[in-house]
Design a protein around this motif. Structure first.
Motif, PDB file in Angstrom:
ATOM      1  N   THR A 199       3.124  11.442   2.469  1.00 12.26           N
ATOM      2  CA  THR A 199       3.960  12.573   2.045  1.00 12.26           C
ATOM      3  C   THR A 199       4.071  13.681   3.084  1.00 12.26           C
ATOM      4  O   THR A 199       5.098  14.351   3.170  1.00 12.26           O
TER       5      THR A 199
ATOM      6  N   ASP B 273       2.402   2.092  -3.370  1.00 10.91           N
ATOM      7  CA  ASP B 273       1.457   2.714  -4.319  1.00 10.91           C
ATOM      8  C   ASP B 273       0.924   4.046  -3.808  1.00 10.91           C
ATOM      9  O   ASP B 273       0.593   4.936  -4.610  1.00 10.91           O
ATOM     10  N   HIS B 274       0.825   4.203  -2.485  1.00 11.31           N
ATOM     11  CA  HIS B 274       0.277   5.427  -1.893  1.00 11.31           C
ATOM     12  C   HIS B 274       1.194   5.910  -0.771  1.00 11.31           C
ATOM     13  O   HIS B 274       0.854   5.793   0.413  1.00 11.31           O
TER      14      HIS B 274
ATOM     15  N   SER C   5      -5.398   1.326   4.568  1.00  9.58           N
ATOM     16  CA  SER C   5      -5.787   2.633   4.046  1.00  9.58           C
ATOM     17  C   SER C   5      -4.842   3.694   4.587  1.00  9.58           C
ATOM     18  O   SER C   5      -4.102   3.464   5.539  1.00  9.58           O
ATOM     19  N   SER C   6      -4.898   4.873   3.975  1.00  9.85           N
ATOM     20  CA  SER C   6      -4.065   5.994   4.421  1.00  9.85           C
ATOM     21  C   SER C   6      -4.732   7.288   3.992  1.00  9.85           C
ATOM     22  O   SER C   6      -5.645   7.294   3.160  1.00  9.85           O
ATOM     23  N   GLY C   7      -4.280   8.391   4.572  1.00  7.81           N
ATOM     24  CA  GLY C   7      -4.862   9.671   4.193  1.00  7.81           C
ATOM     25  C   GLY C   7      -4.586  10.734   5.219  1.00  7.81           C
ATOM     26  O   GLY C   7      -3.654  10.636   6.025  1.00  7.81           O
TER      27      GLY C   7
ATOM     28  N   HIS D  20       0.831  -1.219   0.000  1.00  5.28           N
ATOM     29  CA  HIS D  20       0.000   0.000   0.000  1.00  5.28           C
ATOM     30  C   HIS D  20       0.859   1.259   0.000  1.00  5.28           C
ATOM     31  O   HIS D  20       0.591   2.202  -0.760  1.00  5.28           O
ATOM     32  N   THR D  21       1.893   1.286   0.841  1.00  3.07           N
ATOM     33  CA  THR D  21       2.715   2.497   0.923  1.00  3.07           C
ATOM     34  C   THR D  21       3.600   2.681  -0.313  1.00  3.07           C
ATOM     35  O   THR D  21       4.041   3.792  -0.591  1.00  3.07           O
TER      36      THR D  21
ATOM     37  N   ASP E  90       0.013  12.564   8.158  1.00  4.01           N
ATOM     38  CA  ASP E  90      -0.704  11.566   7.361  1.00  4.01           C
ATOM     39  C   ASP E  90      -0.745  10.245   8.132  1.00  4.01           C
ATOM     40  O   ASP E  90       0.215   9.897   8.826  1.00  4.01           O
TER      41      ASP E  90
END
Length: 398
Positions: free
Chosen positions: A313, A309-310, A338-340, A306-307, A317
């Motif tokens: 930054t 690909d996403h 998930s992340s965000g 996941h990290t 986060d």
């Protein structure tokens, strides 16, 4: 049909089957060498796959010794000479393993025993010449059965890593005080299992404690060198000058002491060992060690994927993982990552069979570790610790 075969043919057939299964098992991880003559119990010699060491080097690569045995059934008995397993002082030989094969086709099983496990578990037969360990039902314990080929290969490889360090320091043992090289690899394999210890990482803590003792050894060596210089000096006045080299080691009472500020109880290290042992033995007793490690590997892979690909930054986060599993078998039924931004973060879940936890990206991270990697480790560690603590709570806490 096989029951009518002569004994000599059965022996040849069983030996061939055992060696063929062993080779197919080892070839996934090691370079497998064979001897034309079976000496020192070596059906196979194995070498870690490396191009940086050659046998012509001053310190050649270490090799492991694997002896393969095929047991037609659980009543079959074999013998392994004692000299294959331990040295003249009775110390188990690092790098020697017995790989036992039982049963045929779908009923086939493998059992892996290190030299130490052989010496600790199997009985010696003095009537057998030479004196040998008896390989029978005692060797077929559930804890020795290979449930995960990867974990068994990891155990063998770890043993070879330890061997390399011992050999590299061997020539220094001729000094009055030998210089001991050690690293996080110089520890029994069971302590390297990825169990999220709340006290700390055992291999790293073990090295730190050893380094504290080695500093004392260095100080002792300085004192011994200074005293030795005085003992061989023939000029009394020069000897008095040399005595000045000891003044830095003399305390306020006119005595030389060592390790005055050291913690010889090793702080909370014993607590770390107790927790690791309690979890490992609990998992092994219920045949859940391999499923638990497999769960950790799946979670690690999902977090890394996941990290990649996403990537996170900005500071703040979050990275979050949700793990659903069968509490009785530790089989993963659902895993998501998930992340965000902080506002998108879901609340944590800590229940038997379902764990959801997160960690935020921060500027701080341990030395030699990137903040992203530290965030991944935190998520993995918190989830895996919750899973194992739900099953094996600390008996000292209600």
């Amino acid at each position: 049909m096989e029951d009518s075969w002569p004994t000599w043919l059965k022996v040849m057939e069983n030996g061939t089957v055992g060696e063929a299964r062993t080779r197919s098992f080892l070839i996934d991880r090691f370079w497998v060498l064979e001897r034309s003559v079976d000496t020192d119990g070596a059906d196979f010699l194995i070498q870690r796959r490396t191009t940086t060491q050659r046998f012509t080097d001053k310190v050649p690569p270490r090799v492991g010794v694997i002896q393969a045995k095929y047991l037609q059934d659980r009543r079959t008995t074999h013998h392994i000479p004692k000299s294959y397993v331990v040295d003249a002082r009775g110390t188990p030989l690092e790098g020697f393993f017995a790989l036992l094969h039982v049963g045929k086709e779908d009923d086939g099983e493998m059992y892996l025993l290190s030299a130490r496990q052989i010496a600790d578990t199997l009985s010696l037969s003095a009537s057998h010449s030479p004196e040998s360990y008896v390989v029978g039902t005692a060797a077929l314990q559930e804890s020795y059965r290979v449930k995960s080929r990867k974990l068994a290969l990891d155990q063998i490889e770890h043993s070879l890593k330890s061997q390399t360090y011992y050999q590299s320091a061997a020539f220094l043992d001729q000094l009055n005080i030998p210089y001991r090289r050690f690293s996080e690899d110089d520890i029994d394999f069971s302590w390297t299992l990825p169990l999220p210890n709340p006290v700390g990482e055992i291999p790293k803590m073990f090295v730190e404690q050893k380094e504290g003792l080695r500093k004392i050894v260095f100080e002792m060596e300085e004192v011994l060198a200074a005293i030795d210089a005085v003992l061989v000096e023939k000029d009394p006045r020069r000897a008095l000058e040399l005595m000045d080299n000891l003044r830095y080691h003399i305390d306020g009472y006119g005595k030389i002491t060592f390790g005055g500020r050291s913690d010889f109880h090793w702080g909370d290290f014993p607590d770390a060992l107790d927790t690791h042992d309690r979890w490992r033995k609990g998992l092994q007793a219920e045949s859940l060690l391999e499923p638990y490690i497999s769960m950790g590997e799946k979670l690690q892979e999902a977090l890394l994927s996941h990290t990649t690909d996403h990537p996170l930054t900005d500071k703040g986060d979050f990275l979050q993982a949700s793990l659903e599993y069968d509490p009785s078998t530790l089989t993963v039924s659902n895993l998501s990552v998930s992340s965000g931004k902080p506002s998108e973060r879901e609340s944590p879940i800590k229940t038997l069979g379902h764990v959801r936890m997160a960690s935020t990206l921060d500027d701080w991270a341990p030395r030699k570790m990137k903040p992203m990697d530290y965030t991944i480790e935190n998520v993995w560690w918190n989830i895996m610790r919750n899973v194992i603590e739900e099953r094996y709570p600390d008996p000292n806490f209600d």
